[in-house]
Design a protein around this motif. Structure first.
Motif: not given
Length: 462
Positions: A49-50, A46, A44, A28-29
Motif C-alpha cells: 500500500r505504501t 502495508g 505484509s 509500514d510493513g
C-alpha cells in the motif's frame, strides 16, 4: 494463508509479549524471508500500500519487491544480507529507494534480523519497512539551508552592520545584541520565528526569548561570553538549547554567535535556527533504536526467569566450544535440573512451579562468574558454560551453587511445600581434546546429571 505467514504467526503465538510489541511498533510493513528458498518471502499488505499497489495483486515472492527497488540499492541490500548472514554482529539496516506505482521515488528504511538454526546458519530473515520520504525531504531542505548559510557567512564578515539587505536575506532568524543583552536589530525571520514584530523585538532583551526557568542561567552564560567573545557554535545533537515564542511555545534551536565591533561598541550577532523537527527526528530514531534493542532482548531471553533462552544459550555455547578448540582453552559445562519439579507442579500448581523456576534462575545468576553464561534450556532444566575453566574450577562453582541454594532453603521461613526453595542436581563435564562437537560435551554432562539424580539428588556428579 501463505506458509511463511503461517510460520511467522506461530512464532509470534509462542511469546505474547513479542506479538504485543510488534503490534504496537510496526511502521509500514513487516517481512519474513525464507533464506533456504530465497524466492519465498512474505510481505505484509502495508508495504505494498505504501508503494500504491493493491496487496492482492502481489504474490509472496522476493522477485516482486526486487523489481521495484532501485538497482544500486538492491546491490547494497544483497551485500548487507551476505554480511549479516555471515557475521551476526553486522546489522542489516539500510535506506533504499523503491518506485511507487505512479513513478515517484519512495524512500524506505529496511531493517531485519536473521533467525538462525542450532548451527548458527541464517535460515530466515524477519524485518520491518519504515517509509522515510518525508524525513529525506527535511534532510534535503536542511542541506540547502546550510549551503545557503555558508555562502552568507562569508559575506557577513565583510560589513554586517552596513548591509541591511544581507541581514534581511539570512534564511534563519538573526539578532544583533549589545553588551547589555538588548536586541538592537532583528530580521524578518526572527519576527516570524518568535511571533513578535521587529519593533517589539528591539525593545526586548535576549533573555525575554528564553524559557523563564532558564533565564537566570542564560544571563550568566551571556555575561561570561562577553568577557571573552569569539565565534561560537552552540547546540548541535548533544545539547538542547531552547527558545520561547510569543505564544509560549518552546523551540529547540541551534545558535551561532559572532562578535562584531561597531561604532557603538562591541555587539554580538546571533544566528538562530529552529531545529525542533530535527530534534524530534533524532528522538524518534533513538526510540527506534531502543525498540530494536528490546526486540532483540526478547528474542534471546526466557520471559519467566530472565536468563538466556535455549536457542541463544546454545548459540553462545557453540561459539565458546569452537574458541576453546581453536586456542586450546578449557571449557566446562554443567547441566542443572530442579529436583522433584513435577511434584511441585502437581501438588501446588504451575504458579508455584514458576516461582521455583524464577528463584533457582536468580540463584544461578548470582552464583556464576562474570565470564560464565547461564540459560534455561528446558522446562526445569538449566545449563551453564564456563569459558577457560578446568574441571576443578567447575566443581568449585557447582559446590558454590549447591551451598547458595541450601543457604536459601535454610534461611527461608518455609522449609517444605509451597514457597520453599527446591534443591537441584548438577552434572558436570569438561571439554576433552577429542570432542568433535558441543553435543558430545553436553551429552556427558547430561549423563552425570542422571547419576546425580540416581544417587540421591541435591548433589554434583562429574
Amino acid at each position: 494463508m501463505h506458509y511463511l505467514e503461517r510460520e511467522l504467526t506461530e512464532l509470534i503465538q509462542v511469546d505474547k509479549n513479542l506479538f504485543d510489541y510488534l503490534d504496537a511498533h510496526l511502521f509500514d510493513g513487516i517481512w519474513f524471508w525464507n533464506l533456504e528458498q530465497p524466492e519465498d518471502e512474505w510481505l505484509s499488505p502495508g508495504f505494498w500500500r505504501t508503494l500504491g499497489y493493491d496487496p492482492e495483486e502481489k504474490t509472496h515472492h522476493s522477485a516482486n519487491w526486487q523489481a521495484v527497488i532501485h538497482p544500486e540499492d538492491l546491490e547494497v541490500a544483497r551485500r548487507d544480507l551476505e554480511l549479516h548472514c555471515a557475521f551476526d554482529n553486522h546489522p542489516y539496516d539500510q535506506i533504499v529507494r523503491f518506485t511507487h506505482k505512479n513513478g515517484d521515488t519512495v524512500w524506505v528504511r529496511c531493517r531485519g534480523v536473521a533467525i538462525r538454526d542450532s548451527q548458527g546458519n541464517a535460515v530466515r530473515m524477519l524485518g520491518i519497512h519504515t517509509e522515510i520520504s518525508r524525513l529525506k525531504q527535511i534532510e534535503d531542505r536542511y542541506k540547502k539551508i546550510i549551503s545557503t548559510m555558508d555562502r552568507v557567512y562569508a559575506d557577513l564578515r565583510i560589513a554586517l552592520e552596513e548591509s541591511e539587505q544581507l541581514f534581511e536575506s539570512m534564511p534563519d532568524a538573526v539578532l544583533q545584541v549589545d553588551h547589555g543583552g538588548n536586541i538592537i536589530k532583528a530580521n524578518t525571520q526572527a519576527s516570524l520565528l518568535f511571533g513578535y514584530t521587529t519593533k517589539e523585538l528591539i525593545e526586548m532583551t535576549v533573555e525575554d526569548l528564553v524559557p523563564e526557568s532558564s533565564r537566570a542561567a542564560h544571563f550568566n552564560y551571556r555575561t561570561a561570553y562577553q568577557k571573552s567573545p569569539e565565534v561560537r557554535e552552540m547546540g548541535g545533537d548533544a545539547v538542547n538549547l531552547m527558545a520561547q515564542t510569543r505564544s509560549g511555545k518552546v523551540l529547540y534551536v541551534d545558535i551561532r554567535l559572532s562578535p562584531i565591533q561597531t561604532k557603538y561598541g562591541s555587539n554580538t550577532i546571533a544566528v538562530i535556527r529552529d531545529v525542533t523537527e530535527r530534534k524530534k527526528l533524532q528522538q524518534e530514531l533513538e526510540r527506534q533504536k531502543q525498540d530494536e534493542k528490546k526486540l532483540f532482548e526478547m528474542s534471546i531471553t526466557d520471559s519467566l526467569t530472565g536468563l538466556y533462552n535455549r536457542g541463544y544459550f546454545m548459540e553462545l555455547a557453540e561459539r565458546a566450544f569452537k574458541q576453546a578448540g581453536r586456542y586450546n582453552h578449557g571449557l566446562c559445562v554443567m547441566m542443572i535440573d530442579i529436583d522433584d519439579f513435577k511434584i511441585i507442579n502437581d501438588n501446588f500448581g504451575h504458579a508455584e512451579g514458576d516461582r521455583a523456576l524464577t528463584q533457582i534462575g536468580s540463584l544461578l545468576k548470582s552464583s556464576i562468574r562474570e565470564t560464565d553464561v547461564v540459560g534455561r534450556i528446558g522446562g526445569e532444566e538449566f545449563a551453564i558454560y564456563l569459558p577457560e575453566a578446568s574441571l576443578d574450577q567447575g566443581v568449585i562453582l557447582a559446590d558454590k551453587i549447591l551451598f547458595n541454594i541450601e543457604d536459601a532453603r535454610s534461611n527461608s521461613l518455609v522449609k517444605e511445600g509451597a514457597g520453599a526453595c527446591p534443591s537441584v542436581s548438577i552434572g558436570l563435564a569438561v571439554k576433552q581434546s577429542d570432542d568433535d562437537s558441543l553435543s558430545e560435551l553436553l551429552y556427558r554432562a547430561d549423563q552425570q546429571l542422571y547419576k546425580a539424580k540416581a544417587n540421591g539428588k541435591a548433589r554434583v556428579v562429574y
